[in-house]
Scaffold this motif. Sequence first.
Motif: not given
Length: 212
Positions: A4, A8, A71, A76, A79-80, A187, A191-193
């Motif tokens: 990944t 990216a 992003y 995004v 990715f979620d 974070r 991203e939200r991860a």
Amino acid sequence: MKDTELAAAIAIALAKKRNRSEIGADELLLGCLQVISRFGVVQMGSWTFDLEELGVDWLDNPERSEAKVAYSPLAVDLFDRAARIATADGSSRIRVSHLLAGFANEDEGLMGELKRSHGITSASWRAAVARAWSARFGKDMSDPQEDGSEAGDLGDYLTPEEAAKALSIHVQTVRAYVRSGKLPALRLAGERAIRIRRTDLDTVLEPLVPQT
């Protein structure tokens, strides 16, 4: 560099070449395809994708960038979606295969063009991703710990699921600790991860004082 991270890095390089201020879904898709390619060609089911025809110099070796990148909202969302697919797949982290599977329902941009030109459906794309991943890497889309790697390969930053496993508690408890500030978390840029330092796990532990 993990799959990944490589995808990216490729996406970032493509966005820079195209003078774009953020990484879009097209760049992300091309980055993922390059990861599973061989000599610039991706074979998925009965479809053959030539990265050169898609505008990718597959001989480029992108370097990992520490700079923060943006992003697009769609990237995004992808990715979620990939995170949910990874969870359903029993994986503790997102693999390129999960990202590619996340494109199955996209009908715009490059993915939409590939669908229309090759007669691709959501189901046929997901099936082809699974087969291509297995053929390219000789394994399925399972968690890397299940294919022979050591637990120590997870590194110093953990997902909430990995932190919960390390503490032997439910992942929702970990998320509650993070929301309340009891457990520090970071974070991922753009991203939200979230990720949790392994060394910070001790902050939710306290000595047990025996009652007398």
